[in-house]
Design a protein around this motif. Sequence first.
Motif, PDB file in Angstrom:
ATOM      1  N   ALA A   1      15.680  44.350  35.874  1.00  0.00           N
ATOM      2  CA  ALA A   1      16.693  44.460  34.850  1.00  0.00           C
ATOM      3  C   ALA A   1      17.513  46.044  34.978  1.00  0.00           C
ATOM      4  CB  ALA A   1      16.200  44.297  33.341  1.00  0.00           C
ATOM      5  N   PRO A   2      18.833  45.812  35.043  1.00  0.00           N
ATOM      6  CA  PRO A   2      19.600  47.052  34.992  1.00  0.00           C
ATOM      7  C   PRO A   2      19.254  47.804  33.637  1.00  0.00           C
ATOM      8  CG  PRO A   2      20.904  45.479  35.631  1.00  0.00           C
ATOM      9  CD  PRO A   2      19.774  44.753  34.948  1.00  0.00           C
ATOM     10  N   ALA A   3      19.479  49.253  33.854  1.00  0.00           N
ATOM     11  CA  ALA A   3      19.481  50.133  32.494  1.00  0.00           C
ATOM     12  C   ALA A   3      20.357  49.620  31.141  1.00  0.00           C
ATOM     13  CB  ALA A   3      19.595  51.415  32.869  1.00  0.00           C
ATOM     14  N   GLY A   4      20.029  49.317  30.203  1.00  0.00           N
ATOM     15  CA  GLY A   4      20.551  48.770  28.983  1.00  0.00           C
ATOM     16  C   GLY A   4      20.636  47.250  29.040  1.00  0.00           C
ATOM     17  N   PHE A   5      20.035  46.605  29.745  1.00  0.00           N
ATOM     18  CA  PHE A   5      20.122  45.054  30.044  1.00  0.00           C
ATOM     19  C   PHE A   5      18.749  44.540  29.984  1.00  0.00           C
ATOM     20  CE2 PHE A   5      24.222  46.245  31.590  1.00  0.00           C
ATOM     21  CZ  PHE A   5      24.869  45.240  31.242  1.00  0.00           C
ATOM     22  N   ALA A   6      18.614  43.412  29.574  1.00  0.00           N
ATOM     23  CA  ALA A   6      17.298  42.484  29.352  1.00  0.00           C
ATOM     24  C   ALA A   6      17.563  41.033  29.454  1.00  0.00           C
ATOM     25  CB  ALA A   6      16.643  42.831  28.095  1.00  0.00           C
ATOM     26  N   PRO A   7      16.711  40.373  29.526  1.00  0.00           N
ATOM     27  CA  PRO A   7      16.661  38.892  30.037  1.00  0.00           C
ATOM     28  C   PRO A   7      17.377  38.252  28.512  1.00  0.00           C
ATOM     29  CG  PRO A   7      14.603  39.521  30.654  1.00  0.00           C
ATOM     30  CD  PRO A   7      15.041  40.747  29.957  1.00  0.00           C
ATOM     31  N   TRP A   8      18.078  37.385  28.629  1.00  0.00           N
ATOM     32  CA  TRP A   8      18.967  36.839  27.563  1.00  0.00           C
ATOM     33  C   TRP A   8      17.959  36.284  26.557  1.00  0.00           C
ATOM     34  CZ3 TRP A   8      18.044  31.914  26.264  1.00  0.00           C
ATOM     35  CH2 TRP A   8      17.493  30.832  27.230  1.00  0.00           C
ATOM     36  N   PHE A   9      16.553  35.943  26.896  1.00  0.00           N
ATOM     37  CA  PHE A   9      15.994  35.378  25.920  1.00  0.00           C
ATOM     38  C   PHE A   9      14.975  36.207  25.263  1.00  0.00           C
ATOM     39  CE2 PHE A   9      14.293  34.501  30.355  1.00  0.00           C
ATOM     40  CZ  PHE A   9      13.223  35.653  30.357  1.00  0.00           C
ATOM     41  N   ARG A  10      15.252  37.333  25.613  1.00  0.00           N
ATOM     42  CA  ARG A  10      14.375  38.502  24.782  1.00  0.00           C
ATOM     43  C   ARG A  10      15.028  38.958  23.719  1.00  0.00           C
ATOM     44  NH1 ARG A  10      11.089  41.924  29.233  1.00  0.00           N
ATOM     45  NH2 ARG A  10       9.725  40.339  29.606  1.00  0.00           N
ATOM     46  N   TYR A  11      16.266  38.595  23.468  1.00  0.00           N
ATOM     47  CA  TYR A  11      17.254  38.836  22.248  1.00  0.00           C
ATOM     48  C   TYR A  11      17.026  37.787  21.123  1.00  0.00           C
ATOM     49  CZ  TYR A  11      19.625  42.328  25.121  1.00  0.00           C
ATOM     50  OH  TYR A  11      19.895  43.224  26.017  1.00  0.00           O
ATOM     51  N   PRO A  12      16.764  38.014  19.941  1.00  0.00           N
ATOM     52  CA  PRO A  12      16.390  36.988  18.881  1.00  0.00           C
ATOM     53  C   PRO A  12      17.716  36.176  18.704  1.00  0.00           C
ATOM     54  CG  PRO A  12      16.704  39.428  17.833  1.00  0.00           C
ATOM     55  CD  PRO A  12      16.883  39.450  19.419  1.00  0.00           C
ATOM     56  N   ARG A  13      17.527  35.120  18.006  1.00  0.00           N
ATOM     57  CA  ARG A  13      18.408  34.300  17.419  1.00  0.00           C
ATOM     58  C   ARG A  13      18.301  33.922  16.062  1.00  0.00           C
ATOM     59  NH1 ARG A  13      21.413  31.284  20.831  1.00  0.00           N
ATOM     60  NH2 ARG A  13      21.572  29.656  19.365  1.00  0.00           N
ATOM     61  N   ARG A  14      19.273  33.488  15.518  1.00  0.00           N
ATOM     62  CA  ARG A  14      19.069  33.396  13.919  1.00  0.00           C
ATOM     63  C   ARG A  14      18.697  31.818  13.633  1.00  0.00           C
ATOM     64  NH1 ARG A  14      24.435  35.403  14.275  1.00  0.00           N
ATOM     65  NH2 ARG A  14      24.631  37.492  13.449  1.00  0.00           N
TER      66      ARG A  14
ATOM     67  N   GLY B   1       8.777  29.726  36.156  1.00  0.00           N
ATOM     68  CA  GLY B   1       8.596  28.718  35.112  1.00  0.00           C
ATOM     69  C   GLY B   1       8.126  29.505  33.666  1.00  0.00           C
ATOM     70  N   ARG B   2       8.248  30.716  33.789  1.00  0.00           N
ATOM     71  CA  ARG B   2       7.495  31.563  32.466  1.00  0.00           C
ATOM     72  C   ARG B   2       8.727  32.553  31.953  1.00  0.00           C
ATOM     73  NH1 ARG B   2       3.736  32.008  36.376  1.00  0.00           N
ATOM     74  NH2 ARG B   2       4.205  34.236  36.788  1.00  0.00           N
ATOM     75  N   ALA B   3       8.979  32.236  30.644  1.00  0.00           N
ATOM     76  CA  ALA B   3       9.845  33.297  30.066  1.00  0.00           C
ATOM     77  C   ALA B   3       9.098  34.316  29.417  1.00  0.00           C
ATOM     78  CB  ALA B   3      10.893  32.409  29.198  1.00  0.00           C
ATOM     79  N   GLU B   4       8.642  35.084  30.020  1.00  0.00           N
ATOM     80  CA  GLU B   4       7.500  36.190  29.419  1.00  0.00           C
ATOM     81  C   GLU B   4       8.488  37.022  28.272  1.00  0.00           C
ATOM     82  OE1 GLU B   4       5.688  38.115  32.714  1.00  0.00           O
ATOM     83  OE2 GLU B   4       4.296  36.481  33.224  1.00  0.00           O
ATOM     84  N   GLY B   5       7.883  37.447  27.443  1.00  0.00           N
ATOM     85  CA  GLY B   5       8.393  38.280  26.255  1.00  0.00           C
ATOM     86  C   GLY B   5       9.609  37.706  25.710  1.00  0.00           C
ATOM     87  N   ALA B   6       9.588  36.321  25.607  1.00  0.00           N
ATOM     88  CA  ALA B   6      10.573  35.749  25.083  1.00  0.00           C
ATOM     89  C   ALA B   6      10.576  35.568  23.432  1.00  0.00           C
ATOM     90  CB  ALA B   6      10.789  34.197  25.311  1.00  0.00           C
TER      91      ALA B   6
END
Length: 275
Positions: A206-219, A234-239
Amino acid sequence: MTDYAIGDLQGCHAEFVELLERIDFAPARDRLWLAGDLVNRGPDSLACLREVRALGNAAFTILGNHDLHLLAVARGGARLNRKDTLDDILAAPDREALLDWLQSRPLLVRQAFDAGGDTVMVHAGLLPQWSADEAAGLAGEVEARLGSERSGAFLEQMYGNEPACWQASLDGIDRLRVIVNVLTRMRFIDADGCLDFSAKEGLDSAPAGFAPWFRYPRRDDLRLVFGHWAALQGRAEGARVRAEATDTGCVWGGNLTALNLDTGERIGVSSHLRR
């Protein structure tokens, strides 16, 4: 009836047939959710297209970036890349029927399950800013454009890295391009929903300031089924959302995996390829 989600086939036809036998798939009884990228890089993209198309209503199939690349090459003036394995499709006698079928596929499918709740399948992922209803509507904008596409102009302009950030005020080709990029190319994003296109490896790239999309919460509490990212294995770790990664890298020598959407069980077969 059992619903199975399967990640990127990418021309791995022999493994696909083996996996269907392993799960005892019966088209009259069961259903497949195919997370896009049926074609390219593997040895038998043509057989994959024919096999999935023949399944009819027994398979939900969405478009991935490699599927869109095939359409852009065949109908939009794009060039083949050095590593593409699409020549068999482009030369096939049933080429136009296959391309028509592929071009009519959606970018998103959604269904409620008794056990798993509301489930959405996309190829790459969803921005945390998009609700399920909004995402379905935005996908529909691209699907409508693809459905009316005859000149090849949209397919030729569809891909590009700009704009990199979603804004509801976007219009025209910029709006459609960002929707396509989110649904078929996204991996890393920043907190504002801007995409990075440079990093394509595992989570530590991940570049600085970026994270996998699934590590951001949803409503909401959507279950999000996606492919596209073989490096995750096959593993979305830290989701921080209910994310189910299905691409286990068959074309790169990994596995082809079926996820039972009712029970969560995963069944895999080994790739026949050695990379």
